[in-house]
Design an enzyme around this catalytic site. Structure first.
Site, PDB file in Angstrom:
ATOM      1  N   HIS A   1       2.989  33.265 -42.589  1.00  0.00           N
ATOM      2  CA  HIS A   1       2.193  32.801 -41.452  1.00  0.00           C
ATOM      3  C   HIS A   1       0.799  33.395 -41.490  1.00  0.00           C
ATOM      4  O   HIS A   1       0.532  34.340 -42.242  1.00  0.00           O
ATOM      5  CB  HIS A   1       2.898  33.080 -40.121  1.00  0.00           C
ATOM      6  CG  HIS A   1       3.215  34.521 -39.883  1.00  0.00           C
ATOM      7  ND1 HIS A   1       4.312  35.137 -40.436  1.00  0.00           N
ATOM      8  CD2 HIS A   1       2.570  35.470 -39.169  1.00  0.00           C
ATOM      9  CE1 HIS A   1       4.342  36.404 -40.061  1.00  0.00           C
ATOM     10  NE2 HIS A   1       3.282  36.650 -39.292  1.00  0.00           N
TER      11      HIS A   1
ATOM     12  N   HIS B   1       0.764  35.943 -44.808  1.00  0.00           N
ATOM     13  CA  HIS B   1       1.620  37.109 -45.070  1.00  0.00           C
ATOM     14  C   HIS B   1       3.050  36.862 -44.598  1.00  0.00           C
ATOM     15  O   HIS B   1       3.332  35.945 -43.828  1.00  0.00           O
ATOM     16  CB  HIS B   1       1.056  38.369 -44.394  1.00  0.00           C
ATOM     17  CG  HIS B   1       1.042  38.296 -42.902  1.00  0.00           C
ATOM     18  ND1 HIS B   1       0.065  37.631 -42.188  1.00  0.00           N
ATOM     19  CD2 HIS B   1       1.890  38.799 -41.967  1.00  0.00           C
ATOM     20  CE1 HIS B   1       0.320  37.720 -40.904  1.00  0.00           C
ATOM     21  NE2 HIS B   1       1.435  38.420 -40.732  1.00  0.00           N
TER      22      HIS B   1
ATOM     23  N   ARG C   1       5.107  40.738 -29.341  1.00  0.00           N
ATOM     24  CA  ARG C   1       5.970  40.432 -30.487  1.00  0.00           C
ATOM     25  C   ARG C   1       7.190  41.340 -30.529  1.00  0.00           C
ATOM     26  O   ARG C   1       7.080  42.551 -30.366  1.00  0.00           O
ATOM     27  CB  ARG C   1       5.214  40.581 -31.796  1.00  0.00           C
ATOM     28  CG  ARG C   1       6.015  39.992 -32.945  1.00  0.00           C
ATOM     29  CD  ARG C   1       5.303  40.118 -34.260  1.00  0.00           C
ATOM     30  NE  ARG C   1       5.760  41.325 -34.937  1.00  0.00           N
ATOM     31  CZ  ARG C   1       5.222  41.775 -36.050  1.00  0.00           C
ATOM     32  NH1 ARG C   1       4.191  41.160 -36.583  1.00  0.00           N
ATOM     33  NH2 ARG C   1       5.704  42.851 -36.623  1.00  0.00           N
TER      34      ARG C   1
HETATM   35  O1  LIG Z   1      -1.165  36.489 -33.539  1.00  0.00           O
HETATM   36  C1  LIG Z   1      -0.558  35.664 -34.244  1.00  0.00           C
HETATM   37  O2  LIG Z   1      -0.628  34.454 -34.052  1.00  0.00           O
HETATM   38  C2  LIG Z   1       0.329  36.157 -35.356  1.00  0.00           C
HETATM   39  C3  LIG Z   1       0.066  37.578 -35.684  1.00  0.00           C
HETATM   40  C4  LIG Z   1       1.030  38.078 -36.715  1.00  0.00           C
HETATM   41  O3  LIG Z   1       0.805  38.022 -37.881  1.00  0.00           O
HETATM   42  C5  LIG Z   1       2.338  38.581 -36.264  1.00  0.00           C
HETATM   43  O4  LIG Z   1       2.593  38.649 -35.072  1.00  0.00           O
HETATM   44  O5  LIG Z   1       3.158  38.904 -37.134  1.00  0.00           O
HETATM   45 FE   LIG Z   2       2.588  38.593 -39.003  1.00  0.00          FE
END
Ligand SMILES: O=C(O)CCC(=O)C(=O)O
Ligand SMILES: [Fe+2]
Length: 286
Positions: A262, A101, A277
């Site tokens: 990713h 995505h 994040r």
């Molecule tokens: O947990 C992850 O490695 C990525 C998760 C994700 O898609 C994001 O943080 O946007």
């Molecule tokens: Fe993500």
């Protein structure tokens, strides 16, 4: 490309590089900031190791690159709403982000990028994959590039068809903390059309702009869209367009959401993983 402020080591032939020699907890000089920005544009996703960051320090680093984007559906930390905790508990069976995505592609102005910081990791697994959407575009035939020139995609933020139209709350039942953090997006428009081929606003390069939130092409039916859409979704993540990052506590990944996809690998059921994040606002894709 060589940089004066740090060393950069690519982790694959397609995209991704580790940046060594920066402490992100202290404000970056103008030159270091400019070089980090350059390293991001050159490598699409950059990784920093052994960082020790408070949410405030992570936010300060992110704010150098733009305003903070708030996720329309996910609540942030109580004391830092701009920081999203991505947590999979030991007993959870689902993984947040476990499909290819582009972050918040369903919004009018999808994120410019995101910074994900590892707090706690499983003993093994829990890697994140990234894919280079410039390479995916460049690899298409001239005939296909021409045909795709004016195509638009239609992306949605909830009730994805591939998950049988279930709501986020139901989908996330297997990731308990995330299910508890789902919120109503209120007035935010969460269904949007975007160009399938976008021009990166900083590099001027063309990239395929596609990801899991895309349901169909705009102005076309599901049936008309499916064959080419499925082809392109599979094409964009061919192994030679990807890299895989193995996290350690204190690692921070910063990806350019305008030219990558990713995928969070959910191969660690039975262990806990916790990430923070921070997402940076983007502009309207053209
Ligand atoms: O947990 C992850 O490695 C990525 C998760 C994700 O898609 C994001 O943080 O946007
Ligand atoms: Fe993500």
């Amino acid at each position: 490309m060589s940089y004066q402020s740090f060393d950069v080591t690519p982790i694959s032939g397609a995209l991704g590089a580790e940046v060594h020699g920066i402490d992100l907890s202290i404000p970056l000089s103008k030159q270091t900031f400019e070089e980090v920005h350059e390293a991001l544009l050159d490598n699409l996703v950059i990784f920093f190791r052994d960082q020790d960051l408070t949410p405030e320090q992570q936010l300060s680093f992110a704010r150098r690159f733009g305003g903070i984007h708030l996720h329309p559906y996910m609540k942030g930390l109580d004391d830092h709403p701009e920081v999203l905790a991505i947590i999979k508990e030991k007993d959870d069976t689902r993984t947040f982000g476990a499909s290819w995505h582009v972050d918040q592609m369903f919004t009018e102005k999808p994120a410019m990028g995101a910074m994900l910081y590892a707090k706690e990791l499983p003993p093994a697994g829990g890697d994140t994959l990234y894919a280079n959407m410039y390479l995916a575009y460049d690899a298409l035939s001239e005939g296909m590039k021409d045909m795709l020139t004016n195509v638009k995609t239609f992306a949605v933020g909830d009730r994805f068809k591939r998950l049988g139209g279930q709501s986020r709350k139901d989908v996330y039942k297997g990731v308990s903390v995330m299910a508890n953090h789902v919120k109503d997006p209120g007035d935010v428009k969460t269904e949007n059309e975007h160009p399938l081929v976008r021009t990166h606003p900083e590099t001027g390069r063309k990239a395929l702009f596609i990801g899991g939130h895309v349901q169909r092409f705009a102005g076309m039916t599901d049936e008309e869209s499916a064959p080419l859409l499925n082809y392109l979704k599979a094409h964009t993540v061919r192994p030679e367009f990807t890299c895989r990052f193995g996290w350690k506590p204190g690692s921070l990944a910063f990806w350019d959401n305008r030219c990558t996809q990713h995928f969070a690998v959910g191969d660690y059921n039975g262990s806990r993983r916790e990430m923070h994040r921070v997402t940076i606002q983007g502009d309207r894709p053209v």
